[in-house]
Design an enzyme around this catalytic site. Structure first.
Site, short mmCIF file in Angstrom:
data_model
loop_
_atom_site.label_atom_id
_atom_site.label_comp_id
_atom_site.label_asym_id
_atom_site.label_seq_id
_atom_site.Cartn_x
_atom_site.Cartn_y
_atom_site.Cartn_z
N ASP A 257 0.80 -1.04 -0.05
CA ASP A 257 -0.05 -0.06 -0.15
C ASP A 257 0.83 0.96 -0.07
O ASP A 257 2.15 1.06 0.29
CB ASP A 257 -0.78 0.06 1.32
CG ASP A 257 -1.88 1.29 1.42
OD1 ASP A 257 -2.49 1.88 0.49
OD2 ASP A 257 -1.91 1.96 2.49
N ASP B 291 -0.29 5.17 0.76
CA ASP B 291 -0.46 6.11 1.87
C ASP B 291 -0.65 5.52 3.30
O ASP B 291 -1.27 4.51 3.52
CB ASP B 291 -1.66 7.09 1.76
CG ASP B 291 -1.37 7.89 0.66
OD1 ASP B 291 -1.54 9.32 0.90
OD2 ASP B 291 -1.17 7.61 -0.50
N ASP C 96 -1.44 -0.78 5.64
CA ASP C 96 -2.41 -0.30 6.94
C ASP C 96 -3.72 -0.43 7.08
O ASP C 96 -4.35 -0.32 8.11
CB ASP C 96 -1.74 1.17 7.30
CG ASP C 96 -2.53 2.20 6.29
OD1 ASP C 96 -3.53 2.87 6.75
OD2 ASP C 96 -2.65 2.15 4.94
#
Length: 431
Positions: free
Chosen positions: A167, A169, A395
């Site tokens: 991922d 961001d 996240d």
């Protein structure tokens, strides 16, 4: 009965180990053994992750939607002055000396002074011609690019043994949480400073996307992958092509030409769309290790200052992520893949500005804005095949949900210590 006759009778009762049926059976046994070994690798990864406190999959996962669309600001931000200095005059914060290697960014070449850093179509010329990359024409008359001699030949997709799906961001970079205030509240940082740095970076991301990567033209024509419209490209030489006057955008606006549902314009318009994505790919490959040369002065000095201040604020979060990415890239049959909910062009702008170009070839970057991450994960799995082992690093709940569904080990990043633990596991060849 002679011994020879007895042997012949016994042989007749035994399976034919050289026959086609026996051969198929042995191949099936080997395939099942290979699949079992691949499954064991995933189990081993789960055991390793548990040792680092990485409990697999949170209970009652709820799929998270993509980040809210960015507001494309057309006016300047009311931000405090940052007292930008030249690169040589930048002062290092404690512990920063030599950590952020900016010395590899060459000074702006004379030709870069021709490009105004504005929202106009001041696009750089074809990088292949500017950078001295030789080109040749094929038998069909189309211009073919030639790789640099120094570029090592990457392994074939079918040879990749391990794929790390990242991922972007709040996993590799800290950006969205600076704008929302969640980073400062969670880690006890100055909220006003964090928001100012987030707005500053947002401005640079969209300035680069607009002025260099055709985002004004491509915002309504977003693609999942850089090569998704390559089949519409006829290979025309773009060294003297004028993108600003080719009539790509009609007076009715881009929405009438490229709708979110996938309805596109005619053949001629699709060819112009493909030209833009080809030029974006050329620019990315040319400047992925030298974004300072693409920005030009004084934006280059401003960008360097911003990068330093963000690393201080985030306690070297990006530096730690870059370490893990570099460890993976150093392995011969491992690869980093990026799947992000950001639109493709702003995602490429982020990757360049955060210095991630060397970690992610542009072919390994996927945007899940239109299709969602599960669809992107499926494309990645089809590309590298069933033999590869996939590890998901992120996240958010969305990538964790998809990883669970596809039985892929998931490494959760909720703080910088998780990135440090990941680098440690990679250094010891646990992953």
């Amino acid at each position: 009965m002679s011994v020879r006759s007895e042997v012949r009778q016994l042989a007749a009762t035994l399976p034919d180990w050289h026959g086609p049926e026996a051969k198929r059976e042995r191949e099936g046994d080997r395939r099942r053994e290979k699949e079992s070994n691949d499954g064991n690798k995933s189990v081993q990864f789960v055991v390793v992750m548990a040792a680092y406190g990485q409990t697999q999959y949170s209970p009652a996962l709820q799929p998270a939607g993509p980040y809210a669309p960015y507001t494309h600001h057309s006016q300047g931000y009311s931000m405090p002055s940052y007292n930008i200095k030249t690169e040589d005059g930048l002062s290092h914060s404690p512990g920063q000396t030599g950590l952020l290697g900016y010395s590899n960014f060459s000074s702006t070449p004379p030709s870069q002074s021709l490009y105004s850093y504005s929202h106009t179509h001041g696009y750089p010329p074809t990088p292949g011609k500017e950078e001295g990359v030789s080109a040749r024409r094929g038998s069909d008359g189309k211009l073919r690019g030639r790789k640099r001699v120094s570029d090592p030949a990457p392994p074939l997709d079918s040879d990749i043994e391990r794929v790390f799906i990242w991922d972007l961001d709040e996993t590799i970079i800290i950006f969205h949480s600076l704008l929302t205030g969640t980073f400062s509240s969670r880690f006890g940082k100055d909220s006003s400073k964090a928001a100012s740095l987030g707005l500053w970076m947002e401005e640079m991301i969209f300035n680069l996307a607009d002025s260099r990567l055709f985002f004004n033209d491509l915002e309504e024509c977003d693609q999942v992958h850089i090569d998704d419209v390559a089949s519409d490209d006829n290979g025309q030489d773009l060294s003297t092509y004028n993108f600003g006057s080719d009539g790509f955008q009609s007076p009715a606006g881009p929405g009438s030409l490229c709708l979110g549902s996938g309805v596109h314009g005619g053949v001629d318009w699709m060819r112009k769309l493909a030209f833009r994505y080809r030029r974006v790919k050329e620019i990315y490959n040319t400047y992925k290790n030298n974004v300072g040369g693409l920005l030009g002065s004084p934006k280059r000095e401003e960008w360097l200052q911003l990068r330093r201040e963000m690393e201080v604020l985030t306690d070297l979060w990006l530096t730690q992520a870059l370490k893990a990415l570099a460890l993976i890239n150093s392995r011969p049959n491992c690869v980093n893949v990026l799947v992000t909910t950001t639109q493709l062009i702003p995602a490429l702008s982020k990757v360049l500005l955060y210095g991630l170009g060397s970690a992610f070839p542009i072919e390994n970057i996927y945007s899940a804005t239109k299709t969602g991450k599960e669809s992107c994960f499926e494309r990645v799995s089809q590309r590298f095949g069933r033999r590869a082992v996939y590890v998901v690093i992120g996240d958010g709940a969305e990538e964790e949900t998809v990883a669970k569904k596809k039985n892929m080990p998931f490494w959760r990043v909720s703080c910088r210590a998780d990135l440090e633990a990941l680098s440690h596991a990679l250094e010891l060849d646990y992953l």
